[in-house]
Enzyme design. Structure first.
Site, PDB file in Angstrom:
ATOM      1  N   HIS A   9       7.656  -2.315  -2.837  1.00 51.81           N
ATOM      2  CA  HIS A   9       7.421  -1.604  -4.100  1.00 51.81           C
ATOM      3  C   HIS A   9       6.280  -0.600  -3.949  1.00 51.81           C
ATOM      4  O   HIS A   9       6.396   0.557  -4.379  1.00 51.81           O
ATOM      5  CB  HIS A   9       7.105  -2.616  -5.201  1.00 51.81           C
ATOM      6  CG  HIS A   9       6.587  -2.001  -6.463  1.00 51.81           C
ATOM      7  ND1 HIS A   9       7.408  -1.550  -7.474  1.00 51.81           N
ATOM      8  CD2 HIS A   9       5.312  -1.749  -6.882  1.00 51.81           C
ATOM      9  CE1 HIS A   9       6.675  -1.052  -8.451  1.00 51.81           C
ATOM     10  NE2 HIS A   9       5.404  -1.169  -8.121  1.00 51.81           N
ATOM     11  N   GLU A  10       5.190  -1.029  -3.333  1.00 52.72           N
ATOM     12  CA  GLU A  10       4.052  -0.124  -3.151  1.00 52.72           C
ATOM     13  C   GLU A  10       4.404   1.012  -2.201  1.00 52.72           C
ATOM     14  O   GLU A  10       4.017   2.167  -2.423  1.00 52.72           O
ATOM     15  CB  GLU A  10       2.842  -0.904  -2.624  1.00 52.72           C
ATOM     16  CG  GLU A  10       2.363  -2.037  -3.514  1.00 52.72           C
ATOM     17  CD  GLU A  10       1.982  -1.577  -4.914  1.00 52.72           C
ATOM     18  OE1 GLU A  10       1.721  -0.367  -5.090  1.00 52.72           O
ATOM     19  OE2 GLU A  10       1.965  -2.413  -5.834  1.00 52.72           O
ATOM     20  N   HIS A  49       6.310   3.718  -3.942  1.00 53.32           N
ATOM     21  CA  HIS A  49       5.447   4.642  -4.686  1.00 53.32           C
ATOM     22  C   HIS A  49       5.018   5.800  -3.792  1.00 53.32           C
ATOM     23  O   HIS A  49       4.990   6.957  -4.223  1.00 53.32           O
ATOM     24  CB  HIS A  49       4.206   3.914  -5.199  1.00 53.32           C
ATOM     25  CG  HIS A  49       4.387   3.215  -6.500  1.00 53.32           C
ATOM     26  ND1 HIS A  49       4.848   3.843  -7.634  1.00 53.32           N
ATOM     27  CD2 HIS A  49       4.156   1.917  -6.863  1.00 53.32           C
ATOM     28  CE1 HIS A  49       4.899   2.989  -8.638  1.00 53.32           C
ATOM     29  NE2 HIS A  49       4.492   1.812  -8.198  1.00 53.32           N
ATOM     30  N   GLU A  83       7.248   3.164 -12.473  1.00 47.11           N
ATOM     31  CA  GLU A  83       7.226   1.788 -11.981  1.00 47.11           C
ATOM     32  C   GLU A  83       8.648   1.256 -11.776  1.00 47.11           C
ATOM     33  O   GLU A  83       8.937   0.606 -10.763  1.00 47.11           O
ATOM     34  CB  GLU A  83       6.461   0.893 -12.959  1.00 47.11           C
ATOM     35  CG  GLU A  83       4.963   1.108 -12.974  1.00 47.11           C
ATOM     36  CD  GLU A  83       4.301   0.807 -11.650  1.00 47.11           C
ATOM     37  OE1 GLU A  83       4.758  -0.133 -10.951  1.00 47.11           O
ATOM     38  OE2 GLU A  83       3.342   1.502 -11.291  1.00 47.11           O
TER      39      GLU A  83
END
Length: 417
Positions: free
Chosen positions: A250-251, A254, A314
């Site tokens: 997930h990071e 980003h 997000e």
């Protein structure tokens, strides 16, 4: 803002918990994330052929080159615009109070006579911002969403280095050594995700770093340029390496989606937009009233636009991160279990209560639901990547079959609570 010299930062990086991953470009004609890229140049035309569901490069041309703003200039402009509008508004108000009634009437008449010119200036200002906005729109190659970014790739690296120095200085007492077992565990999972997704040019072109910090906050985040920060405390909630891979992917998503650059670009544009309203508010209202009006106005803009926009980013990182994890042969069903766990801990009042409409992140329950909806497609992607068959027992079923009391017992056994 905290600043340290580059030499101090380099010594801190060598001495503490930073590790760099450099993926060399691969000279081949292999597939990249469900698509093949074919460029045929003939008679000054460029054709992009879409072979599967995702196009990784958009063909377009510009008659002029985009005007990119250096990162330090953008960060300097933000407070300057707000403070400058505030000071100018108060200056105008004080200047106006010193004028006699006759002078005020003369100035009002002067403004009335030139109202069209004044309105035209405001319109020109808005037009300039609009043109700058549309000339800096680009399509994200992974999501196909249009986005506004005022920085180029080289400036992202500069911004990443600058912000990294600040965060290293802020956490210099909390850095965890590279010899720590948690660091090695995180490093192993990150390398697995990078190796499985090296067909993505953005993965190969990023110099990834890992910093582990010992803070009481259960948090992980990424800075521009691929600088990953993970708190030891979040590992208490994560049950296994599959869930850890979901969080890290997930990071990393980003970073691949340039969300930090997009957010900073958006914030700077808003600062230009609201500079004139701030000036007018402080010129027309008494100081206390002006402060209240500005605070209420900015809160409304935040609730109506900024926070929903942040939640979109997000959700986007959740979806792309799920694909990164799927290609790394992670049991992606654990993504649902992780957010279901976060939701349950919140319902048990062990985590802060959620008010999603005033939060920059979606609620845990919403993320659990969205990932469940994306799961079948992600599982197919995992199969296409040649991964082993998933275990027959679905961890989601095991989680949902437990009663509230059984969940509490289970969390205690796992050390989550």
């Amino acid at each position: 803002m905290l600043l340290i010299s580059r030499s101090l930062c380099q010594r801190s990086i060598q001495r503490n918990a930073i590790n760099y991953f450099i993926i060399r470009p691969i000279r081949s004609h292999s597939c990249t994330w469900q698509c093949k890229k074919l460029l045929t140049i003939s008679q000054n035309t460029v054709e992009c052929k879409k072979l599967q569901s995702v196009i990784l490069q958009k063909c377009y041309f510009r008659t002029t080159q985009s005007l990119h703003i250096p990162p330090f200039v953008a960060m300097f402009l933000r407070p300057v615009l707000r403070i400058g509008a505030f000071l100018m508004g108060r200056t105008i108000k004080k200047w106006w109070t010193r004028k006699s009634q006759k002078e005020k009437e003369e100035y009002k008449q002067w403004v009335k006579d030139r109202s069209n010119i004044i309105l035209g200036c405001f319109g020109l200002y808005g037009l300039i911002l609009f043109i700058y906005y549309i000339t800096h729109l680009e399509t994200d190659p992974l999501t196909k969403r249009s986005r506004f970014i005022i920085f180029n790739k080289e400036q992202e690296k500069q911004l990443g280095e600058m912000v990294l120095e600040v965060h290293l200085e802020a956490h210099k007492k909390d850095l965890v050594a590279k010899t720590h077992p948690a660091y090695k565990r995180l490093l192993r999972v990150i390398e697995k995700i990078l190796a499985a997704n090296k067909d993505l040019k953005s993965i190969r072109d990023t110099k990834w770093t890992l910093t582990v910090i010992n803070t009481p906050l259960s948090n992980s985040y990424i800075l521009p340029g691929g600088n990953i920060f993970v708190s030891l405390d979040i590992l208490k909630i994560i049950e296994n390496d599959d869930q850890l891979g979901i969080v890290l992917a997930h990071e990393m998503a980003h970073s691949l989606l340039l969300h930090s650059l997009e957010a900073l670009s958006d914030q700077l544009l808003w600062d230009f937009l609201i500079a004139i309203p701030i000036l007018i508010i402080w010129a027309l209202f008494p100081d206390i009233m002006a402060a209240i009006v500005q605070m209420i106005g900015e809160r409304i803009v935040s609730i109506v636009y900024k926070l929903p926009y942040s939640r979109v980013l997000e959700n986007e990182a959740d979806e792309v991160g799920l694909k990164l994890a799927a290609k790394a042969c992670i049991d992606i069903r654990e993504a649902v279990v992780f957010w279901a766990t976060m939701r349950t801990l919140t319902e048990m009042h062990l985590l802060p209560p959620e008010l999603s409409w005033i939060s920059s992140h979606p609620s845990h329950g919403d993320r659990e639901k969205n990932l469940n909806e994306e799961m079948m497609q992600a599982i197919e992607l995992r199969k296409d990547a040649g991964c082993p068959v998933l275990p027959a027992i679905d961890p989601r079923n095991k989680f949902y079959e437990r009663s509230a009391k059984e969940q509490e017992i289970y969390f205690k056994q796992k050390g989550i609570i």
